[in-house]
Design a protein around this motif. Structure first.
Motif, mmCIF file in Angstrom:
data_model
loop_
_atom_site.group_PDB
_atom_site.id
_atom_site.type_symbol
_atom_site.label_atom_id
_atom_site.label_comp_id
_atom_site.label_asym_id
_atom_site.label_seq_id
_atom_site.Cartn_x
_atom_site.Cartn_y
_atom_site.Cartn_z
ATOM 1 N N SER A 33 0.838 -1.202 0.000
ATOM 2 C CA SER A 33 0.000 0.000 0.000
ATOM 3 C C SER A 33 0.872 1.251 0.000
ATOM 4 O O SER A 33 1.849 1.333 0.747
ATOM 5 C CB SER A 33 -0.902 0.016 1.239
ATOM 6 N N TYR A 34 0.513 2.211 -0.829
ATOM 7 C CA TYR A 34 1.206 3.499 -0.849
ATOM 8 C C TYR A 34 0.345 4.597 -0.249
ATOM 9 O O TYR A 34 0.636 5.772 -0.381
ATOM 10 C CB TYR A 34 1.625 3.861 -2.276
ATOM 11 N N ASP A 35 -0.734 4.221 0.419
ATOM 12 C CA ASP A 35 -1.597 5.179 1.104
ATOM 13 C C ASP A 35 -0.784 5.903 2.166
ATOM 14 O O ASP A 35 -0.048 5.281 2.927
ATOM 15 C CB ASP A 35 -2.767 4.427 1.752
ATOM 16 N N GLN A 36 -0.891 7.225 2.238
ATOM 17 C CA GLN A 36 -0.093 7.990 3.194
ATOM 18 C C GLN A 36 -0.432 7.670 4.650
ATOM 19 O O GLN A 36 0.327 7.999 5.545
ATOM 20 C CB GLN A 36 -0.220 9.490 2.953
ATOM 21 N N ASN A 37 -1.542 7.007 4.893
ATOM 22 C CA ASN A 37 -1.907 6.625 6.248
ATOM 23 C C ASN A 37 -1.539 5.171 6.552
ATOM 24 O O ASN A 37 -1.928 4.636 7.577
ATOM 25 C CB ASN A 37 -3.404 6.838 6.477
ATOM 26 N N SER A 38 -0.807 4.535 5.658
ATOM 27 C CA SER A 38 -0.399 3.150 5.829
ATOM 28 C C SER A 38 1.112 3.096 5.991
ATOM 29 O O SER A 38 1.861 3.211 5.022
ATOM 30 C CB SER A 38 -0.834 2.319 4.614
ATOM 31 N N PHE A 39 1.580 2.967 7.235
ATOM 32 C CA PHE A 39 3.015 2.925 7.496
ATOM 33 C C PHE A 39 3.282 2.202 8.806
ATOM 34 O O PHE A 39 2.407 2.100 9.659
ATOM 35 C CB PHE A 39 3.610 4.338 7.539
ATOM 36 N N SER A 40 4.490 1.686 8.953
ATOM 37 C CA SER A 40 4.891 1.094 10.223
ATOM 38 C C SER A 40 5.565 2.186 11.049
ATOM 39 O O SER A 40 6.038 3.185 10.508
ATOM 40 C CB SER A 40 5.833 -0.088 10.015
ATOM 41 N N HIS A 41 5.595 1.993 12.358
ATOM 42 C CA HIS A 41 6.181 3.020 13.222
ATOM 43 C C HIS A 41 6.691 2.357 14.489
ATOM 44 O O HIS A 41 5.960 1.636 15.153
ATOM 45 C CB HIS A 41 5.120 4.059 13.573
ATOM 46 N N THR A 42 7.956 2.592 14.803
ATOM 47 C CA THR A 42 8.484 2.091 16.062
ATOM 48 C C THR A 42 8.137 3.071 17.174
ATOM 49 O O THR A 42 7.770 4.217 16.927
ATOM 50 C CB THR A 42 10.014 1.915 15.996
ATOM 51 N N ASN A 43 8.246 2.616 18.399
ATOM 52 C CA ASN A 43 7.958 3.448 19.563
ATOM 53 C C ASN A 43 9.237 3.587 20.363
ATOM 54 O O ASN A 43 9.642 2.673 21.066
ATOM 55 C CB ASN A 43 6.864 2.806 20.414
ATOM 56 N N ASP A 44 9.903 4.740 20.249
ATOM 57 C CA ASP A 44 11.164 4.931 20.966
ATOM 58 C C ASP A 44 10.950 5.461 22.380
ATOM 59 O O ASP A 44 11.899 5.742 23.091
ATOM 60 C CB ASP A 44 12.117 5.839 20.183
ATOM 61 N N GLY A 45 9.694 5.591 22.792
ATOM 62 C CA GLY A 45 9.407 6.051 24.148
ATOM 63 C C GLY A 45 9.847 7.479 24.403
ATOM 64 O O GLY A 45 10.043 7.884 25.530
#
Length: 80
Positions: A33-45
């Motif tokens: 998916s190239y949808d701008q709302n479709s992405f992975s994201h890490t949580n660095d706290g």
């Protein structure tokens, strides 16, 4: 094994990341998916360290000559 292809070898393969922010799991990054709302994201706290990582298992050996990383807004580059 060598494959000569311009296809996305990582497409829908198992993906992992060090942590997950909300529901932005690693598998979203290579789901096609190239949808701008479709992405992975890490949580660095909130630490903003550079120790964050994401990895994909291609499930077999390939000789890779080119890797393309597309930013969340399709700019062809990482946002950071």
């Amino acid at each position: 094994m060598f494959a000569e292809s311009s296809s996305n070898l990582a497409l829908n393969k198992p993906a992992y990341q060090i942590s997950t922010l909300n529901s932005y799991s690693a598998s979203i990054a290579n789901d096609g998916s190239y949808d701008q709302n479709s992405f992975s994201h890490t949580n660095d706290g909130g630490t903003s360290t550079f120790d964050q990582w994401w990895i994909v298992d291609l499930e077999q050996w390939y000789s890779i000559s080119k890797i393309v990383i597309t930013g969340r807004f399709g700019q062809g580059k990482c946002n950071r």
